[in-house]
Design a protein around this motif. Structure first.
Motif, mmCIF file in Angstrom:
data_model
loop_
_atom_site.group_PDB
_atom_site.id
_atom_site.type_symbol
_atom_site.label_atom_id
_atom_site.label_comp_id
_atom_site.label_asym_id
_atom_site.label_seq_id
_atom_site.Cartn_x
_atom_site.Cartn_y
_atom_site.Cartn_z
ATOM 1 N N ALA A 172 0.843 -1.203 0.000
ATOM 2 C CA ALA A 172 0.000 0.000 0.000
ATOM 3 C C ALA A 172 0.877 1.252 0.000
ATOM 4 C CB ALA A 172 -0.933 -0.005 1.209
ATOM 5 N N GLY A 173 2.013 1.178 0.687
ATOM 6 C CA GLY A 173 2.931 2.303 0.749
ATOM 7 C C GLY A 173 3.462 2.703 -0.614
ATOM 8 N N ILE A 174 3.665 1.723 -1.488
ATOM 9 C CA ILE A 174 4.111 2.050 -2.847
ATOM 10 C C ILE A 174 3.093 2.978 -3.500
ATOM 11 C CG2 ILE A 174 4.571 1.104 -5.151
ATOM 12 C CD1 ILE A 174 5.624 -1.441 -3.671
ATOM 13 N N TYR A 175 1.823 2.651 -3.324
ATOM 14 C CA TYR A 175 0.755 3.474 -3.896
ATOM 15 C C TYR A 175 0.678 4.836 -3.198
ATOM 16 C CZ TYR A 175 -3.812 5.155 -5.255
ATOM 17 O OH TYR A 175 -4.832 5.928 -5.722
ATOM 18 N N PHE A 176 0.650 4.848 -1.849
ATOM 19 C CA PHE A 176 0.536 6.105 -1.106
ATOM 20 C C PHE A 176 1.689 7.050 -1.442
ATOM 21 C CE2 PHE A 176 -1.323 3.510 2.676
ATOM 22 C CZ PHE A 176 -2.528 3.375 2.026
ATOM 23 N N CYS A 177 2.902 6.517 -1.456
ATOM 24 C CA CYS A 177 4.085 7.344 -1.693
ATOM 25 C C CYS A 177 4.132 7.848 -3.131
ATOM 26 C CB CYS A 177 5.348 6.571 -1.335
ATOM 27 S SG CYS A 177 5.477 6.211 0.436
ATOM 28 N N ASP A 178 3.741 7.007 -4.076
ATOM 29 C CA ASP A 178 3.702 7.432 -5.468
ATOM 30 C C ASP A 178 2.680 8.555 -5.652
ATOM 31 O OD1 ASP A 178 4.712 6.879 -8.226
ATOM 32 O OD2 ASP A 178 2.571 6.534 -8.595
ATOM 33 N N TYR A 179 1.515 8.369 -5.047
ATOM 34 C CA TYR A 179 0.459 9.379 -5.117
ATOM 35 C C TYR A 179 0.962 10.705 -4.543
ATOM 36 C CZ TYR A 179 -3.882 11.822 -3.990
ATOM 37 O OH TYR A 179 -4.864 12.772 -3.888
ATOM 38 N N ALA A 180 1.572 10.645 -3.350
ATOM 39 C CA ALA A 180 2.031 11.871 -2.697
ATOM 40 C C ALA A 180 3.125 12.551 -3.510
ATOM 41 C CB ALA A 180 2.538 11.550 -1.287
ATOM 42 N N ALA A 181 4.072 11.789 -4.034
ATOM 43 C CA ALA A 181 5.161 12.375 -4.820
ATOM 44 C C ALA A 181 4.614 13.076 -6.056
ATOM 45 C CB ALA A 181 6.168 11.301 -5.215
ATOM 46 N N LYS A 182 3.655 12.446 -6.721
ATOM 47 C CA LYS A 182 3.062 13.065 -7.911
ATOM 48 C C LYS A 182 2.258 14.308 -7.541
ATOM 49 C CE LYS A 182 2.994 8.958 -10.787
ATOM 50 N NZ LYS A 182 2.218 7.821 -11.261
ATOM 51 N N LYS A 183 1.484 14.216 -6.480
ATOM 52 C CA LYS A 183 0.652 15.347 -6.071
ATOM 53 C C LYS A 183 1.517 16.534 -5.638
ATOM 54 C CE LYS A 183 -3.399 16.760 -3.772
ATOM 55 N NZ LYS A 183 -4.776 16.452 -3.706
ATOM 56 N N LEU A 184 2.635 16.249 -4.960
ATOM 57 C CA LEU A 184 3.519 17.310 -4.483
ATOM 58 C C LEU A 184 4.521 17.754 -5.552
ATOM 59 C CD1 LEU A 184 4.227 15.829 -0.961
ATOM 60 C CD2 LEU A 184 2.677 17.717 -1.502
ATOM 61 N N GLY A 185 4.666 16.948 -6.597
ATOM 62 C CA GLY A 185 5.618 17.266 -7.655
ATOM 63 C C GLY A 185 7.060 17.125 -7.231
ATOM 64 N N GLU A 186 7.311 16.269 -6.250
ATOM 65 C CA GLU A 186 8.680 16.089 -5.747
ATOM 66 C C GLU A 186 8.873 14.635 -5.342
ATOM 67 O OE1 GLU A 186 11.468 17.644 -2.071
ATOM 68 O OE2 GLU A 186 9.763 18.851 -2.674
ATOM 69 N N HIS A 187 9.908 13.996 -5.898
ATOM 70 C CA HIS A 187 10.209 12.610 -5.535
ATOM 71 C C HIS A 187 10.771 12.565 -4.122
ATOM 72 C CE1 HIS A 187 11.415 8.451 -5.783
ATOM 73 N NE2 HIS A 187 12.619 8.804 -5.366
ATOM 74 N N ASP A 188 10.206 11.722 -3.312
ATOM 75 C CA ASP A 188 10.638 11.472 -1.931
ATOM 76 C C ASP A 188 10.743 12.749 -1.101
ATOM 77 O OD1 ASP A 188 11.121 9.840 0.197
ATOM 78 O OD2 ASP A 188 13.040 9.097 -0.506
ATOM 79 N N PHE A 189 9.696 13.552 -1.147
ATOM 80 C CA PHE A 189 9.562 14.718 -0.275
ATOM 81 C C PHE A 189 9.782 14.260 1.170
ATOM 82 C CE2 PHE A 189 6.574 17.186 2.409
ATOM 83 C CZ PHE A 189 7.166 18.438 2.292
ATOM 84 N N GLY A 190 10.515 15.028 1.949
ATOM 85 C CA GLY A 190 10.886 14.633 3.312
ATOM 86 C C GLY A 190 9.718 14.268 4.212
ATOM 87 N N GLY A 191 8.560 14.866 3.969
ATOM 88 C CA GLY A 191 7.394 14.587 4.803
ATOM 89 C C GLY A 191 6.729 13.254 4.522
ATOM 90 N N ILE A 192 7.090 12.628 3.406
ATOM 91 C CA ILE A 192 6.536 11.304 3.096
ATOM 92 C C ILE A 192 7.277 10.294 3.954
ATOM 93 C CG2 ILE A 192 6.215 9.547 1.316
ATOM 94 C CD1 ILE A 192 6.188 11.822 -0.760
ATOM 95 N N VAL A 193 6.583 9.717 4.930
ATOM 96 C CA VAL A 193 7.243 8.826 5.889
ATOM 97 C C VAL A 193 6.567 7.456 6.001
ATOM 98 C CG1 VAL A 193 8.265 10.699 7.248
ATOM 99 C CG2 VAL A 193 5.997 9.820 7.855
ATOM 100 N N TRP A 194 5.619 7.160 5.113
ATOM 101 C CA TRP A 194 5.013 5.819 5.162
ATOM 102 C C TRP A 194 6.090 4.755 4.957
ATOM 103 C CZ3 TRP A 194 0.305 4.523 6.814
ATOM 104 C CH2 TRP A 194 -0.081 3.193 6.668
ATOM 105 N N ASP A 195 7.130 5.100 4.205
ATOM 106 C CA ASP A 195 8.229 4.163 3.981
ATOM 107 C C ASP A 195 8.956 3.830 5.280
ATOM 108 O OD1 ASP A 195 8.918 6.924 3.783
ATOM 109 O OD2 ASP A 195 10.749 6.478 2.683
ATOM 110 N N GLU A 196 9.072 4.795 6.181
ATOM 111 C CA GLU A 196 9.672 4.523 7.488
ATOM 112 C C GLU A 196 8.792 3.574 8.303
ATOM 113 O OE1 GLU A 196 10.151 7.528 6.090
ATOM 114 O OE2 GLU A 196 12.324 7.686 6.254
ATOM 115 N N ILE A 197 7.490 3.764 8.218
ATOM 116 C CA ILE A 197 6.578 2.877 8.942
ATOM 117 C C ILE A 197 6.735 1.450 8.432
ATOM 118 C CG2 ILE A 197 4.135 2.332 9.336
ATOM 119 C CD1 ILE A 197 3.644 5.424 9.351
ATOM 120 N N GLY A 198 6.680 1.284 7.122
ATOM 121 C CA GLY A 198 6.823 -0.048 6.553
ATOM 122 C C GLY A 198 8.171 -0.674 6.855
#
Length: 151
Positions: free
Chosen positions: A54-80
């Motif tokens: 699910a994190g792959i989807y959430f993080c991809d969505y957030a990166a596209k919406k924010l227009g920045e790959h791996d924006f620092g605030g995206i932390v679902w990857d840390e949870i996983g």
């Protein structure tokens, strides 16, 4: 924060801390870990796989919406990644502490192959993969440290 997918990608808001958002995201994973640790180990593993997929989807969505790959605030990857770190380890506060330190070290310093995944893989998979690898390496070290497994 009105967007539920961004809320999840931001680790329930923990990634919005200005200082050390990855550390805050990992801290947000601790109550999730304790909730899952009470489950059968096979169910724990299944849910950790689902959380990371699910994190792959959430993080991809957030990166596209924010227009920045791996924006620092995206932390679902840390949870996983943190949940992977504690896979196969009997639940204890000592395991949580050691796992936290190990996972954060690998996530921050990104030795190979973590650095390779971080630089070479794009999108949601790229955001998640370096933390998945960091969690896997941390888990292997945890198995040696604690010298026992729940499975």
């Amino acid at each position: 924060m009105r967007d539920p997918l961004l809320f999840l990608a931001f680790g329930f808001g923990s990634g919005l801390f200005k200082k050390a958002p990855g550390t805050m995201g990992t801290l947000a994973a601790i109550p999730i870990y304790w909730a899952l640790a009470a489950l059968d180990p096979w169910l724990y593993g299944f849910l950790v796989i689902l959380i990371n997929l699910a994190g792959i989807y959430f993080c991809d969505y957030a990166a596209k919406k924010l227009g920045e790959h791996d924006f620092g605030g995206i932390v679902w990857d840390e949870i996983g990644g943190f949940l992977i770190t504690l896979s196969f380890i009997p639940p204890s506060w000592a395991a949580v502490f050691v796992g936290f330190v190990l996972f954060r070290w690998f996530d921050i310093f990104k030795p190979w192959p973590i650095s390779w995944a971080d630089k070479k893989v794009d999108g949601g998979l790229g955001i998640m993969l370096d933390d998945i690898i960091a969690g896997g390496i941390s888990c292997l070290i945890m198995l040696f440290i604690f010298n026992e497994a729940v499975i």
